[in-house]
Design an enzyme around this catalytic site. Structure first.
Site, short mmCIF file in Angstrom:
data_model
loop_
_atom_site.label_atom_id
_atom_site.label_comp_id
_atom_site.label_asym_id
_atom_site.label_seq_id
_atom_site.Cartn_x
_atom_site.Cartn_y
_atom_site.Cartn_z
N CYS A 135 22.18 7.11 -8.37
CA CYS A 135 22.53 5.97 -9.22
C CYS A 135 24.04 5.86 -9.36
O CYS A 135 24.66 6.61 -10.12
CB CYS A 135 21.87 6.12 -10.59
SG CYS A 135 22.26 4.77 -11.73
N CYS A 138 25.19 4.91 -12.87
CA CYS A 138 25.13 6.03 -13.81
C CYS A 138 26.28 7.01 -13.61
O CYS A 138 26.89 7.47 -14.57
CB CYS A 138 23.81 6.78 -13.64
SG CYS A 138 22.33 5.76 -13.69
N ASP A 139 26.55 7.36 -12.37
CA ASP A 139 27.43 8.49 -12.08
C ASP A 139 28.73 8.15 -11.34
O ASP A 139 29.55 9.03 -11.10
CB ASP A 139 26.66 9.54 -11.25
CG ASP A 139 25.43 10.03 -11.98
OD1 ASP A 139 25.50 10.19 -13.22
OD2 ASP A 139 24.39 10.27 -11.33
#
Length: 312
Positions: A135, A138-139
């Site tokens: 992701c 997300c990261d």
């Protein structure tokens, strides 16, 4: 044993826990069945910086533990079981647990999530959360001004690469073929981006890095045409070969799209079966964020409450 509840929630990720919190506070006395991966995908995420309410990054497993504790605190009945069979052809709906327990309910909230597809390499799991992610949203922030690679050739891979180009110093999209499956407009944007390069006809053989602490440093690649092995240094690797919604037990009972995501009526989380609601990644293949999952979990509980009010 047999359990009956006004609202049964299947899945204990951000969507399921939020639904349980709202349903419990509405005196629906919900039962939440945790499933095979309690806490969902956030339990395999090391640091979470984009969930509101925390000044500093928090650990994904800790965040999900707190959500579950909050749900229990306000009155949700949490069962450590996995649903293996569901019948929504008549009300009350019926679900069968792996334990043998039977759950009946007046309303059902499906929050079983989706599972990221992985490459299947042993070293992939070794560095998951330590340089390997599924992701970018997300990261990606953790790779600011660093060099990263993206594996895949579809829309997800192209979108991840373009997103990461705004953060990383260099992005290399690696694809096992010599053409992409992604939409043409996405490909055009990808090829025009000066920070993105494409490495054709290569597939990953092994991820490389140090052990203490775990840290990704590179990837060993195989040329799919010549068989030649090479190594590429990288700070991060993003696996973008798609997601698989966890909807097998609902096949043939609830309307889904061709990929298996549950279809909901626009502006709602109502499925094709009255009284059955779907929240989180099981019906969202666009955003797939903890905060959006939590939002639809809230919607599902509120809609279930209104549905019950119309019945009683």
């Amino acid at each position: 044993m047999q359990h009956h509840t006004k609202t049964l929630i299947i899945g204990s990720g951000a969507a399921g826990c939020t639904a349980a919190i709202y349903a419990a506070r509405a005196m629906m006395k919900p039962i939440l069945v945790r499933g095979m991966q309690p806490g969902g995908q956030l339990t395999i995420t090391s640091d979470v910086e984009n969930f509101p309410g925390f000044e500093h990054a928090v650990a994904g497993p800790w965040l999900m533990e707190q959500m579950e504790k909050q749900a229990a605190h306000v009155g949700a009945d949490i069962k450590d079981d996995t649903i293996i069979k569901v019948d929504v052809s008549k009300r009350p709906f019926t679900a069968t647990g792996d334990s043998g327990d039977i759950y009946t309910c007046d309303t059902l909230i499906i929050a079983t999530g989706a599972t990221a597809k992985w490459l299947g390499l042993p070293s992939e799991q070794k560095f998951s959360g330590y340089g390997i992610s599924a992701c970018a949203t997300c990261d990606g922030f953790f790779f600011k001004n660093k060099e990263v690679v993206v594996f895949g050739g579809g829309n997800s891979a192209v979108e991840e690469a373009i997103y990461l180009a705004n953060i990383a110093s260099k992005v290399t999209l690696i694809h096992r073929r010599d053409t992409l499956r992604a939409e043409k407009i996405g490909q055009e944007r990808l090829f025009k981006n000066p920070k993105i390069s494409v490495l054709w006809n290569h597939s990953p053989e092994e991820f490389l890095g140090s052990d203490n602490p775990p840290s990704l440093t590179g990837v060993r690649l195989k040329n799919t045409q010549t068989g030649e092995i090479s190594e590429l240094k990288t700070d991060g690797a993003f696996i973008a070969i798609g997601h698989k919604p966890n909807t097998e037990i609902f096949t043939g009972q609830i309307e889904m799209d061709k990929e298996g995501y549950i279809l909901t009526k626009p502006g709602t989380v109502q499925t094709s079966v009255h009284g059955v609601f779907a929240a989180g990644d099981v019906q969202d293949k666009i955003f797939r964020q903890a905060v959006t999952a939590a939002g639809t979990g809230c919607m599902a509980a509120l809609e279930a409450e209104r549905f019950m009010a119309g019945l009683e």
